[in-house]
Design a protein around this motif. Structure first.
Motif, mmCIF file in Angstrom:
data_model
loop_
_atom_site.group_PDB
_atom_site.id
_atom_site.type_symbol
_atom_site.label_atom_id
_atom_site.label_comp_id
_atom_site.label_asym_id
_atom_site.label_seq_id
_atom_site.Cartn_x
_atom_site.Cartn_y
_atom_site.Cartn_z
ATOM 1 N N ASP A 70 0.819 -1.221 0.000
ATOM 2 C CA ASP A 70 0.000 0.000 0.000
ATOM 3 C C ASP A 70 0.848 1.265 0.000
ATOM 4 O O ASP A 70 0.305 2.370 0.103
ATOM 5 C CB ASP A 70 -0.933 0.010 1.212
ATOM 6 N N GLY A 71 2.181 1.121 -0.048
ATOM 7 C CA GLY A 71 3.060 2.290 -0.074
ATOM 8 C C GLY A 71 3.399 2.853 1.292
ATOM 9 O O GLY A 71 3.958 3.938 1.389
ATOM 10 N N ILE A 72 3.073 2.129 2.350
ATOM 11 C CA ILE A 72 3.366 2.590 3.713
ATOM 12 C C ILE A 72 4.783 2.184 4.074
ATOM 13 O O ILE A 72 5.180 1.036 3.887
ATOM 14 C CB ILE A 72 2.354 1.992 4.710
ATOM 15 N N LYS A 73 5.557 3.123 4.600
ATOM 16 C CA LYS A 73 6.932 2.856 5.011
ATOM 17 C C LYS A 73 6.931 2.320 6.437
ATOM 18 O O LYS A 73 6.275 2.874 7.310
ATOM 19 C CB LYS A 73 7.773 4.128 4.950
ATOM 20 N N VAL A 74 7.660 1.223 6.651
ATOM 21 C CA VAL A 74 7.795 0.629 7.976
ATOM 22 C C VAL A 74 9.272 0.347 8.244
ATOM 23 O O VAL A 74 10.086 0.343 7.322
ATOM 24 C CB VAL A 74 6.977 -0.683 8.110
ATOM 25 N N VAL A 75 9.588 0.121 9.505
ATOM 26 C CA VAL A 75 10.945 -0.251 9.898
ATOM 27 C C VAL A 75 10.899 -1.700 10.352
ATOM 28 O O VAL A 75 10.121 -2.065 11.236
ATOM 29 C CB VAL A 75 11.469 0.650 11.036
ATOM 30 N N MET A 76 11.738 -2.529 9.729
ATOM 31 C CA MET A 76 11.756 -3.954 10.063
ATOM 32 C C MET A 76 12.606 -4.169 11.327
ATOM 33 O O MET A 76 13.663 -3.563 11.482
ATOM 34 C CB MET A 76 12.321 -4.759 8.900
#
Length: 119
Positions: A70-76
């Motif tokens: 969905d284009g959402i930036k996350v931190v793994m």
């Protein structure tokens, strides 16, 4: 033309590369370049690798940024089976969610933890 799925597109690109390597005898010529370009023009772009295609490495993926479908930036943060624990800065605070590996595409960006400065 059929509507190939993601895996079929990747396999077609891989097959093209293998065909090119098999046909390449001593140097690329105009014909092989021309044929390759004709094939590539008919293929959809190769999808970027997702975390399902990549083996988790703590030193490489911990605190690395990824983008969801969905284009959402996350931190793994870590991998747990077929899911990757992630957080979404700065909005999420301490909330950690598990996202399927195949839904995360690494962006190449990394986060660095810092200590708050006392004034």
């Amino acid at each position: 033309m059929t509507n190939p799925n993601r895996q079929q597109i990747i396999e077609a690109h891989d097959a093209l590369k293998k065909l090119e390597n098999a046909a390449w005898h001593g140097g690329e010529d105009w014909h092989s370049t021309h044929w390759k370009n004709l094939i590539l023009a008919a293929l959809p772009p190769k999808p970027p690798e997702t975390m399902a295609d990549i083996e988790w490495e703590d030193g490489r993926h911990y605190l690395a940024e990824a983008e969801t479908e969905d284009g959402i930036k996350v931190v793994m943060i870590s991998q747990h089976g077929d899911f990757i624990r992630c957080t979404q800065p700065p909005n999420s605070g301490d909330v950690v969610i598990g996202l399927p590996r195949e839904e995360l595409t690494p962006t190449g960006r990394y986060y660095t933890p810092t200590q708050p400065q006392d004034n």
